[in-house]
Scaffold this active site. Sequence first.
Site, PDB file in Angstrom:
ATOM      1  N   LYS A  14       0.827  -1.217   0.000  1.00  0.00           N
ATOM      2  CA  LYS A  14       0.000   0.000   0.000  1.00  0.00           C
ATOM      3  C   LYS A  14       0.864   1.271   0.000  1.00  0.00           C
ATOM      4  CE  LYS A  14      -2.329  -1.038   3.825  1.00  0.00           C
ATOM      5  NZ  LYS A  14      -1.763  -2.361   4.203  1.00  0.00           N
ATOM      6  N   ARG A  89      -9.725   0.807   8.927  1.00  0.00           N
ATOM      7  CA  ARG A  89      -9.328  -0.562   9.270  1.00  0.00           C
ATOM      8  C   ARG A  89     -10.390  -1.277  10.078  1.00  0.00           C
ATOM      9  NH1 ARG A  89      -3.449   0.456   8.923  1.00  0.00           N
ATOM     10  NH2 ARG A  89      -2.243  -1.430   9.285  1.00  0.00           N
ATOM     11  N   ARG A 128      11.225  -6.766   4.599  1.00  0.00           N
ATOM     12  CA  ARG A 128      11.078  -5.349   4.944  1.00  0.00           C
ATOM     13  C   ARG A 128      11.711  -5.064   6.309  1.00  0.00           C
ATOM     14  NH1 ARG A 128       5.152  -2.646   4.939  1.00  0.00           N
ATOM     15  NH2 ARG A 128       5.095  -3.151   7.150  1.00  0.00           N
ATOM     16  N   ARG A 134      11.196  -0.830  11.659  1.00  0.00           N
ATOM     17  CA  ARG A 134       9.934  -0.814  12.405  1.00  0.00           C
ATOM     18  C   ARG A 134       9.915  -1.937  13.429  1.00  0.00           C
ATOM     19  NH1 ARG A 134       4.860  -0.049   8.345  1.00  0.00           N
ATOM     20  NH2 ARG A 134       3.909  -1.189  10.080  1.00  0.00           N
ATOM     21  N   ARG A 146      -0.590  -9.019  13.573  1.00  0.00           N
ATOM     22  CA  ARG A 146      -1.095  -8.034  12.601  1.00  0.00           C
ATOM     23  C   ARG A 146      -1.916  -8.721  11.510  1.00  0.00           C
ATOM     24  NH1 ARG A 146       4.292  -5.544  10.991  1.00  0.00           N
ATOM     25  NH2 ARG A 146       3.144  -4.290   9.495  1.00  0.00           N
TER      26      ARG A 146
HETATM   27  P1  AMP Z   1       0.660   0.490   8.977  1.00  0.00           P
HETATM   28  O1  AMP Z   1       1.794   1.436   8.794  1.00  0.00           O
HETATM   29  O2  AMP Z   1      -0.518   0.838   8.135  1.00  0.00           O
HETATM   30  O3  AMP Z   1       1.086  -0.951   8.807  1.00  0.00           O
HETATM   31  O4  AMP Z   1       0.164   0.634  10.501  1.00  0.00           O
HETATM   32  C1  AMP Z   1       1.038   0.326  11.570  1.00  0.00           C
HETATM   33  C2  AMP Z   1       0.245   0.253  12.858  1.00  0.00           C
HETATM   34  O5  AMP Z   1      -0.352   1.513  13.126  1.00  0.00           O
HETATM   35  C3  AMP Z   1      -0.906  -0.741  12.877  1.00  0.00           C
HETATM   36  O6  AMP Z   1      -0.485  -2.065  13.179  1.00  0.00           O
HETATM   37  C4  AMP Z   1      -1.791  -0.149  13.986  1.00  0.00           C
HETATM   38  O7  AMP Z   1      -1.241  -0.423  15.259  1.00  0.00           O
HETATM   39  C5  AMP Z   1      -1.629   1.353  13.737  1.00  0.00           C
HETATM   40  N1  AMP Z   1      -2.672   1.837  12.789  1.00  0.00           N
HETATM   41  C6  AMP Z   1      -2.464   2.339  11.540  1.00  0.00           C
HETATM   42  N2  AMP Z   1      -3.630   2.674  10.961  1.00  0.00           N
HETATM   43  C7  AMP Z   1      -4.603   2.373  11.854  1.00  0.00           C
HETATM   44  C8  AMP Z   1      -6.024   2.457  11.831  1.00  0.00           C
HETATM   45  N3  AMP Z   1      -6.687   2.914  10.761  1.00  0.00           N
HETATM   46  N4  AMP Z   1      -6.694   2.069  12.943  1.00  0.00           N
HETATM   47  C9  AMP Z   1      -6.046   1.608  14.030  1.00  0.00           C
HETATM   48  N5  AMP Z   1      -4.722   1.474  14.112  1.00  0.00           N
HETATM   49  C10 AMP Z   1      -3.987   1.848  13.032  1.00  0.00           C
END
Ligand code: AMP
Length: 190
Positions: A14, A89, A128, A134, A146
């Site tokens: 994404k 989400r 990654r 991260r 996740r």
């Molecule tokens: P990402 O970078 O999209 O993989 O998001 C990393 C982490 O951020 C996720 O595992 C959640 O802990 C938090 N996070 C990101 N977007 C959301 C969302 N829309 N709702 C809740 N938690 C989020």
Amino acid sequence: MLNIVLFGPPGAGKGTQSERLIARYNLVHLSTGDIFRANIKGETELGLLAKSYMDQGNLVPDEVTINMLKSEVLKQENAKGFIFDGFPRTNAQAQALDTFLASINTEITRMIGLEVAENELRERLKKRAEVSGRPDDANPDVIQNRINVYKNETAPVKDYYQKQEKYIAVDGIGSIDDISDRLFAAIDHI
Ligand code: AMP
């Protein structure tokens, strides 16, 4: 406005594809994960709260995430549209987004889902982890959580947009360029 939700499990691509889309369609990229990480780096109160959830691979609570997202949209007065990356989400987030966008006289145009099989996701996330720095990429248990959270809480959001006839599936396997071309074709056909 062109408002695209770029959807898919962790490791679907994404973030990478969002960069391509904002360049081609002149959109604003809103990645809730990136915004949380910037807050963690800046040691804000929001960052501190988000970190406790993110490090475990759990979702940050809806209310916090929705309020943050709204304020980010409102900062972009002259936007031609948005790529929402990693949001919504949950179904509650999707409903809140619809209500909020209606209040500013716009709506989600389409959700585009990058579809990638689970074993491929695990491989990509492992790779990654070597470069992303991260914490949530570094631990196999957190990666598994996740993926589980995605299946249980996030996958139903696809049905939410399917009911509105707004969901488009795109094959997320192949070269980055090939996948971008599929996304461009999908958007150009809207
Ligand atoms: P990402 O970078 O999209 O993989 O998001 C990393 C982490 O951020 C996720 O595992 C959640 O802990 C938090 N996070 C990101 N977007 C959301 C969302 N829309 N709702 C809740 N938690 C989020």
